[in-house]
Scaffold this motif. Structure first.
Motif, PDB file in Angstrom:
ATOM      1  N   MET A  92       0.837  -1.203   0.000  1.00  0.00           N
ATOM      2  CA  MET A  92       0.000   0.000   0.000  1.00  0.00           C
ATOM      3  C   MET A  92       0.872   1.252   0.000  1.00  0.00           C
ATOM      4  SD  MET A  92      -3.268   0.710   0.112  1.00  0.00           S
ATOM      5  CE  MET A  92      -4.379   2.076   0.457  1.00  0.00           C
ATOM      6  N   PRO A  93       0.483   2.315  -0.760  1.00  0.00           N
ATOM      7  CA  PRO A  93       1.200   3.601  -0.615  1.00  0.00           C
ATOM      8  C   PRO A  93       1.048   4.138   0.798  1.00  0.00           C
ATOM      9  CG  PRO A  93      -0.198   3.597  -2.573  1.00  0.00           C
ATOM     10  CD  PRO A  93      -0.556   2.378  -1.791  1.00  0.00           C
ATOM     11  N   LEU A  94       2.088   4.773   1.298  1.00  0.00           N
ATOM     12  CA  LEU A  94       2.087   5.252   2.673  1.00  0.00           C
ATOM     13  C   LEU A  94       1.748   6.733   2.790  1.00  0.00           C
ATOM     14  CD1 LEU A  94       5.344   3.420   3.734  1.00  0.00           C
ATOM     15  CD2 LEU A  94       3.056   2.908   4.588  1.00  0.00           C
ATOM     16  N   ALA A  95       1.953   7.493   1.728  1.00  0.00           N
ATOM     17  CA  ALA A  95       1.749   8.937   1.808  1.00  0.00           C
ATOM     18  C   ALA A  95       1.235   9.458   0.470  1.00  0.00           C
ATOM     19  CB  ALA A  95       3.053   9.631   2.189  1.00  0.00           C
ATOM     20  N   GLU A  96       0.570  10.601   0.527  1.00  0.00           N
ATOM     21  CA  GLU A  96       0.090  11.274  -0.683  1.00  0.00           C
ATOM     22  C   GLU A  96       0.378  12.764  -0.558  1.00  0.00           C
ATOM     23  OE1 GLU A  96      -4.024  10.516  -1.246  1.00  0.00           O
ATOM     24  OE2 GLU A  96      -3.779   8.361  -1.603  1.00  0.00           O
ATOM     25  N   GLY A  97       0.625  13.412  -1.683  1.00  0.00           N
ATOM     26  CA  GLY A  97       0.781  14.861  -1.698  1.00  0.00           C
ATOM     27  C   GLY A  97       1.999  15.310  -0.924  1.00  0.00           C
ATOM     28  N   ARG A  98       1.798  16.293  -0.057  1.00  0.00           N
ATOM     29  CA  ARG A  98       2.884  16.818   0.767  1.00  0.00           C
ATOM     30  C   ARG A  98       2.350  17.177   2.137  1.00  0.00           C
ATOM     31  NH1 ARG A  98       6.056  20.566  -1.528  1.00  0.00           N
ATOM     32  NH2 ARG A  98       5.630  19.758  -3.607  1.00  0.00           N
ATOM     33  N   GLY A  99       3.241  17.262   3.119  1.00  0.00           N
ATOM     34  CA  GLY A  99       2.809  17.584   4.467  1.00  0.00           C
ATOM     35  C   GLY A  99       3.951  17.440   5.443  1.00  0.00           C
ATOM     36  N   SER A 100       3.614  17.208   6.711  1.00  0.00           N
ATOM     37  CA  SER A 100       4.605  16.991   7.756  1.00  0.00           C
ATOM     38  C   SER A 100       4.073  15.916   8.690  1.00  0.00           C
ATOM     39  CB  SER A 100       4.867  18.288   8.524  1.00  0.00           C
ATOM     40  OG  SER A 100       5.936  18.127   9.432  1.00  0.00           O
ATOM     41  N   THR A 101       4.963  15.045   9.154  1.00  0.00           N
ATOM     42  CA  THR A 101       4.541  13.922   9.974  1.00  0.00           C
ATOM     43  C   THR A 101       5.676  13.478  10.887  1.00  0.00           C
ATOM     44  OG1 THR A 101       3.504  11.722   9.882  1.00  0.00           O
ATOM     45  CG2 THR A 101       5.259  12.171   8.303  1.00  0.00           C
ATOM     46  N   LYS A 102       5.341  12.744  11.938  1.00  0.00           N
ATOM     47  CA  LYS A 102       6.359  12.145  12.801  1.00  0.00           C
ATOM     48  C   LYS A 102       6.692  10.730  12.355  1.00  0.00           C
ATOM     49  CE  LYS A 102       5.157  14.827  16.924  1.00  0.00           C
ATOM     50  NZ  LYS A 102       4.695  14.766  18.334  1.00  0.00           N
ATOM     51  N   ARG A 103       5.755  10.100  11.643  1.00  0.00           N
ATOM     52  CA  ARG A 103       5.975   8.740  11.153  1.00  0.00           C
ATOM     53  C   ARG A 103       5.000   8.502   9.990  1.00  0.00           C
ATOM     54  NH1 ARG A 103       3.464   8.742  15.888  1.00  0.00           N
ATOM     55  NH2 ARG A 103       5.455   8.552  16.970  1.00  0.00           N
ATOM     56  N   PHE A 104       5.292   7.497   9.183  1.00  0.00           N
ATOM     57  CA  PHE A 104       4.398   7.115   8.088  1.00  0.00           C
ATOM     58  C   PHE A 104       3.624   5.875   8.505  1.00  0.00           C
ATOM     59  CE2 PHE A 104       7.930   9.355   6.008  1.00  0.00           C
ATOM     60  CZ  PHE A 104       7.216  10.359   5.373  1.00  0.00           C
ATOM     61  N   VAL A 105       2.301   5.977   8.536  1.00  0.00           N
ATOM     62  CA  VAL A 105       1.445   4.881   8.977  1.00  0.00           C
ATOM     63  C   VAL A 105       0.608   4.406   7.801  1.00  0.00           C
ATOM     64  CG1 VAL A 105      -0.338   4.147  10.586  1.00  0.00           C
ATOM     65  CG2 VAL A 105       1.374   5.828  11.307  1.00  0.00           C
ATOM     66  N   CYS A 106       0.681   3.131   7.497  1.00  0.00           N
ATOM     67  CA  CYS A 106      -0.073   2.564   6.387  1.00  0.00           C
ATOM     68  C   CYS A 106      -1.571   2.597   6.707  1.00  0.00           C
ATOM     69  CB  CYS A 106       0.381   1.136   6.124  1.00  0.00           C
ATOM     70  SG  CYS A 106      -0.494   0.364   4.744  1.00  0.00           S
ATOM     71  N   SER A 107      -2.350   3.084   5.759  1.00  0.00           N
ATOM     72  CA  SER A 107      -3.792   3.203   5.967  1.00  0.00           C
ATOM     73  C   SER A 107      -4.527   1.874   5.815  1.00  0.00           C
ATOM     74  CB  SER A 107      -4.371   4.212   4.972  1.00  0.00           C
ATOM     75  OG  SER A 107      -4.169   3.766   3.633  1.00  0.00           O
ATOM     76  N   TYR A 108      -3.787   0.813   5.468  1.00  0.00           N
ATOM     77  CA  TYR A 108      -4.422  -0.490   5.236  1.00  0.00           C
ATOM     78  C   TYR A 108      -4.388  -1.352   6.493  1.00  0.00           C
ATOM     79  CZ  TYR A 108      -5.792  -4.346   2.066  1.00  0.00           C
ATOM     80  OH  TYR A 108      -6.451  -5.358   1.400  1.00  0.00           O
ATOM     81  N   HIS A 109      -3.195  -1.540   7.097  1.00  0.00           N
ATOM     82  CA  HIS A 109      -3.081  -2.386   8.289  1.00  0.00           C
ATOM     83  C   HIS A 109      -2.266  -1.740   9.403  1.00  0.00           C
ATOM     84  CE1 HIS A 109      -3.823  -5.267   4.951  1.00  0.00           C
ATOM     85  NE2 HIS A 109      -4.673  -5.775   5.829  1.00  0.00           N
ATOM     86  N   ALA A 110      -2.017  -0.428   9.273  1.00  0.00           N
ATOM     87  CA  ALA A 110      -1.406   0.381  10.336  1.00  0.00           C
ATOM     88  C   ALA A 110       0.049   0.044  10.629  1.00  0.00           C
ATOM     89  CB  ALA A 110      -2.239   0.314  11.621  1.00  0.00           C
ATOM     90  N   TRP A 111       0.751  -0.573   9.698  1.00  0.00           N
ATOM     91  CA  TRP A 111       2.199  -0.674   9.880  1.00  0.00           C
ATOM     92  C   TRP A 111       2.766   0.743   9.902  1.00  0.00           C
ATOM     93  CZ3 TRP A 111       5.593  -5.068   7.599  1.00  0.00           C
ATOM     94  CH2 TRP A 111       5.029  -6.327   7.919  1.00  0.00           C
ATOM     95  N   ALA A 112       3.709   0.989  10.805  1.00  0.00           N
ATOM     96  CA  ALA A 112       4.237   2.339  10.990  1.00  0.00           C
ATOM     97  C   ALA A 112       5.751   2.348  10.770  1.00  0.00           C
ATOM     98  CB  ALA A 112       3.906   2.843  12.391  1.00  0.00           C
ATOM     99  N   TYR A 113       6.222   3.400  10.098  1.00  0.00           N
ATOM    100  CA  TYR A 113       7.643   3.538   9.752  1.00  0.00           C
ATOM    101  C   TYR A 113       8.151   4.887  10.239  1.00  0.00           C
ATOM    102  CZ  TYR A 113       6.435  -0.213   6.493  1.00  0.00           C
ATOM    103  OH  TYR A 113       5.984  -1.387   5.935  1.00  0.00           O
ATOM    104  N   ASP A 114       9.406   4.910  10.705  1.00  0.00           N
ATOM    105  CA  ASP A 114       9.984   6.189  11.099  1.00  0.00           C
ATOM    106  C   ASP A 114      10.468   6.949   9.870  1.00  0.00           C
ATOM    107  OD1 ASP A 114      12.491   5.127  10.417  1.00  0.00           O
ATOM    108  OD2 ASP A 114      12.993   4.623  12.485  1.00  0.00           O
TER     109      ASP A 114
END
Length: 365
Positions: free
Chosen positions: A92-114
């Motif tokens: 699954m793609p983890l991000a769209e467009g642009r923004g700011s975040t503390k981590r990338f969280v998959c919208s499918y099963h909530a796997w999280a990446y720093d």
């Protein structure tokens, strides 16, 4: 396909006083594009944007080069990374467009990446073969140059190195320019047509009579440096026009009285002036479409807000004028009668010759 490849080599071998264009099929054939995607484009350094698009830790924007979705992110240590925008679980793609975040969280099963792509959490994962250390996001080959961010999909790519271009641009202090505008749109043209159009002064007075002719007329265009992987030309200003900004302190008078246009092959074209830097980043989609991202950056406090807004409007008009011509030409290039034609002299279309020579060399690799 073999005919186009052979014709490119023949065109590249022509003497300097008999230069020709490639035929229309070079720009419209989908098989030709697929070959470029697998070779020239897959091996190339692609500019994704400006470093100050991601100023603070966690700032990110997304891009896609060929079939590879990407995340460009400023990490907690201040470095910039280009990560695969693909969750290691199910893709699954983890991000769209642009923004700011503390981590990338998959919208499918909530796997999280720093921010450096390491896996932080995979909820309810009991698979005996699971190892979080083996589930980091892929980190792509990256290069920063003059405030630009480049990526190469080939992990074994040759280093990004353009010493002659470095020297040509040194006095402008391009890395110090700050971004003022970002836009994206899809143009219905071949990516090579856009490179060639931006990098020749032959069309300036004809296509841009109201927007560019008065300060970058065709008759003052002069070819500059060209080399392995780049080309450039000067769009010189008449000496009697008003100042367009002082720029960096070491600029020569000639540098203040021109826009230095350059292309880093395969897919970046830019116009560097004393106080204004405009760059187009090309993301080819197919033989007849290219996604165009363009940025406008300014030097220090040379230009006030009203002037910046006027320059953005001017470049929107310039881009629209080019887009209209290229989209019309793309249709005509499909004709059986879109044959090779003669190129104009070195100061007007010599940059196209540099591009041809580089492309021909890539097909010999």
């Amino acid at each position: 396909m073999q005919t186009l490849s052979a014709q490119l080599q023949q065109v590249a071998a022509l003497p300097a006083d008999r230069l020709m264009t490639m035929p229309g099929a070079f720009y419209t054939c989908e098989d030709q594009f697929k070959r470029e995607a697998a070779g020239v484009l897959r091996r190339g350094w692609h500019c994704l944007g400006r470093a100050d698009e991601v100023r603070e830790a966690g700032d990110f924007f997304t891009a896609q080069v060929l079939n590879e979705p990407l995340i460009v992110v400023r990490q907690t240590d201040g470095d910039i990374a280009v990560l695969a925008n693909v969750c290691r679980h199910r893709g699954m793609p983890l991000a769209e467009g642009r923004g700011s975040t503390k981590r990338f969280v998959c919208s499918y099963h909530a796997w999280a990446y720093d921010l450096d792509g390491g896996l932080l959490r995979a909820a309810r994962m009991k698979n005996a073969g699971f190892d979080a250390k083996n589930c980091s996001l892929h980190r792509h080959n990256i290069q920063l140059w003059n405030g630009f961010i480049y990526v190469n999909l080939d992990a074994d790519a040759l280093p990004f190195d353009h010493p002659a271009l470095d020297k040509l641009l040194a006095n402008y202090q391009s890395a110090d320019f700050k971004i003022a505008h970002v836009a994206e749109e899809v143009w219905n043209t071949n990516w090579k047509c856009l490179v060639e159009n931006f990098m020749e002064g032959y069309h300036l007075s004809v296509v841009h009579p109201e927007t560019l002719h008065s300060y970058t007329p065709t008759g003052l265009a002069r070819k500059l440096e060209g080399g392995d992987g780049f080309t450039s030309y000067a769009a010189n200003y008449p000496k009697d026009i008003p100042s367009r900004g002082l720029g960096a302190p070491n600029l020569t008078e000639d540098e203040r009285l021109r826009s230095t246009l350059f292309s880093v092959f395969p897919t970046q074209v830019a116009s560097q002036a004393a106080s204004l830097l405009v760059s187009l980043f090309l993301f080819p989609l197919n033989a007849g479409q290219v996604r165009v991202k363009w940025t406008l950056s300014t030097y220090g406090d040379d230009l006030d807000a009203d002037t910046v807004a006027a320059r953005v409007k001017l470049w929107e008009e310039v881009n629209q004028e080019d887009r209209e011509k290229l989209e019309r030409m793309q249709v005509a290039l499909g004709s059986d009668y879109a044959l090779s034609g003669p190129l104009a002299g070195d100061d007007y279309e010599g940059t196209i010759r540099d591009f041809q020579l580089w492309l021909a060399a890539q097909y010999r690799i």
